[in-house]
Design a protein around this motif. Structure first.
Motif, short mmCIF file in Angstrom:
data_model
loop_
_atom_site.label_atom_id
_atom_site.label_comp_id
_atom_site.label_asym_id
_atom_site.label_seq_id
_atom_site.Cartn_x
_atom_site.Cartn_y
_atom_site.Cartn_z
N THR A 422 -39.10 40.05 119.65
CA THR A 422 -39.28 38.77 120.34
C THR A 422 -38.93 37.61 119.41
O THR A 422 -38.27 36.65 119.83
N SER A 426 -35.77 35.36 120.34
CA SER A 426 -36.06 33.97 120.71
C SER A 426 -35.29 33.01 119.83
O SER A 426 -34.81 31.97 120.30
N GLY A 439 -37.76 41.55 124.58
CA GLY A 439 -39.17 41.54 124.25
C GLY A 439 -39.96 40.67 125.22
O GLY A 439 -39.78 40.77 126.44
N LYS A 440 -40.78 39.76 124.70
CA LYS A 440 -41.63 38.93 125.54
C LYS A 440 -40.88 37.77 126.19
O LYS A 440 -41.47 37.01 126.97
#
Length: 483
Positions: A422, A426, A439-440
């Motif tokens: 993540t 990101s 991921g998230k």
């Protein structure tokens, strides 16, 4: 450095942005969203009043030309202030109660990143959804480039702004006059937008959704009016239309102009275009093969979803028609690798850009040739033109800074005890202006769980990526401020 001239032009930019708020204000009136109507109008009035005061105070001291340093400072500061201004309606209306979240969403819009903190997109007032998508469309070709067409009326040249704003290692002027260039680029941009809107209407979208999704496509941004993005419409026709226009938006807009004017020779010999299309077609074939074999039951589904996802990641658009985190490992790997590339220089796409990757690849091949023939003379050419060493050095520096910033942002984000996938994705998704990652922050997730500090860091990462690294970082060097 001409600070008063820079401030004067920024005041014009803010007036232009505030006037564009009249469009979502009209939607607010149409949908009877009176809180939003008030928020837009109060923002317009305050912004125009303050900007006019600043404009007239600095008007008598403006210079007829801008230096390179002026251009860098103007673009960086204006992008930040425009995002602050654009966030105010979200905050005042209560649509996004936190100013940090409102700023993140607006910066994501203007930088055409498409990262969102919204957990219920469809719960937002429609006028706010329109403004959210309009920030994409304005940021796509560049707010500064829009204003360059107006600057000749003030007797101020705009080439320095284009150099600081244009997404690519070189600025390819279409016409001798930079103002005319800006107008032509916007004419092409608007033309494509009108055409896509019409095609989406023919596919069953209503006018509001067709317009907002066109904004997200042409700007390679990815903001949708639906929680499930483009997947909501469940239409192969709409998927293919958006796929085609994402690919077109990822191509250098000067090539579109050359194609329209019949200059086919220069279009077909363009090295970056060939590599860009080769990568897209190769990624589509690999995804179609893997998805047909391991996920879908027929090749047409594999082609439909594979081509869409290849286009949306390669061009850094960020739309989704499927949760690709449920796809086989090979497909996820292909998409992850595409996150490092981006569109063509001179396009609305983000990322490192194809031209930089291809130049470094060719330079690496030349270095291997030198190992075999140390006294040999080898020339790096792109589209038949010799590439000077200083451009190669600049691209090498850019590539190093790009990777360094991605790793630094990932490290800062990981301080919140967020997993490495993540954190890394990101950082890649914001610096590369992609939006969704892994991921998230996958295609069905959002950035709402990050702390306010991380959101400001990621917002800054979006701006650095959108303005091509050097433009922002250079103003933080001591040498920039020396006479």
């Amino acid at each position: 450095m001409h600070l008063k001239t820079v401030i004067n032009i920024i005041s014009i930019l803010l007036i232009v942005i505030s006037l564009f708020m009249l469009f979502p204000a009209m939607w607010a009136l149409y949908f009877k969203e009176y809180d939003c109507f008030y928020a837009f109008n109060i923002t317009i009035i305050i912004t125009i009043l303050i900007s006019l005061i600043v404009f007239f105070i600095t008007k008598t001291d403006i210079k007829k030309s801008l230096s390179t340093r002026d251009g860098f400072l103007l673009v960086s500061v204006s992008w930040f202030l425009v995002s602050i201004t654009g966030a105010i309606p979200f905050y005042i209306s209560g649509a996004i109660p936190s100013f940090t979240d409102a700023f993140f969403e607006t910066m994501s819009g203007f930088t055409t990143t498409g990262a969102s903190i919204l957990t219920d997109i469809e719960g937002l007032p429609k006028s706010m959804l329109f403004w959210r998508s309009l920030t994409h469309w304005l940021g796509g070709m560049g707010i500064v480039v829009l204003t360059v067409a107006v600057l000749p009326l003030l007797g101020i040249g705009g080439l320095q702004l284009i150099k600081a704003e244009a997404p690519g290692p070189t600025v390819d002027k279409i016409t001798p006059r930079i103002g005319e260039t800006a107008k032509l680029l916007w004419f092409i941009y608007v033309g494509f937008s009108v055409l896509e809107t019409i095609l989406l209407l023919l596919g069953g979208m209503d006018f509001f959704d067709a317009l907002t999704h066109t904004f997200g496509t042409m700007a390679t941004g990815g903001f949708s009016t639906k929680n499930t993005s483009v997947a909501y419409f469940n239409s192969a026709y709409i998927d293919y239309v958006i796929t085609i226009f994402m690919v077109l938006a990822g191509i250098n807009f000067t090539l579109h102009y050359k194609l329209i004017t019949g200059n086919f020779k220069n279009v077909f010999r363009d090295s970056e275009l060939k590599v860009y299309l080769f990568i897209f077609i190769t990624a589509t074939i690999l995804l179609t093969y893997d998805l047909t074999k391991n996920h879908f039951s027929d090749i047409w589904s594999g082609l439909r979803y594979g081509s869409f996802q290849a286009a949306t990641i390669l061009t850094t658009t960020g739309y989704a028609t499927y949760d690709y985190e449920k796809w086989p490992a090979m497909s996820r790997t292909v998409l992850f690798l595409l996150m490092f590339l981006g569109g063509c220089s001179g396009s609305t796409g983000g990322g490192i850009k194809i031209i930089r990757i291809y130049t470094l690849l060719k330079q690496a091949i030349i270095e291997m040739k030198y190992l075999i023939r140390p006294k040999g003379i080898f020339t790096l050419r792109l589209s038949g033109n010799v590439v000077k060493k200083d451009i190669v050095y600049a691209i090498s520096g850019f590539f190093f800074l790009y990777i360094a910033i991605v790793l630094t942002v990932a490290l800062i984000i990981s301080l919140e005890d967020i997993d490495i996938l993540t954190s890394l994705s990101s950082a890649l998704a914001t610096v590369g202006n992609i939006g969704p990652g892994f991921g998230k922050i996958g295609p069905t997730e959002n950035y709402s769980f990050f702390s306010d500090f991380s959101k400001w860091v990621l917002s800054f990462a979006m701006m650095i990526g959108r303005l091509e690294i050097y433009t922002v970082l250079v103003i933080f060097t001591p040498h920039f401020w020396k006479k």
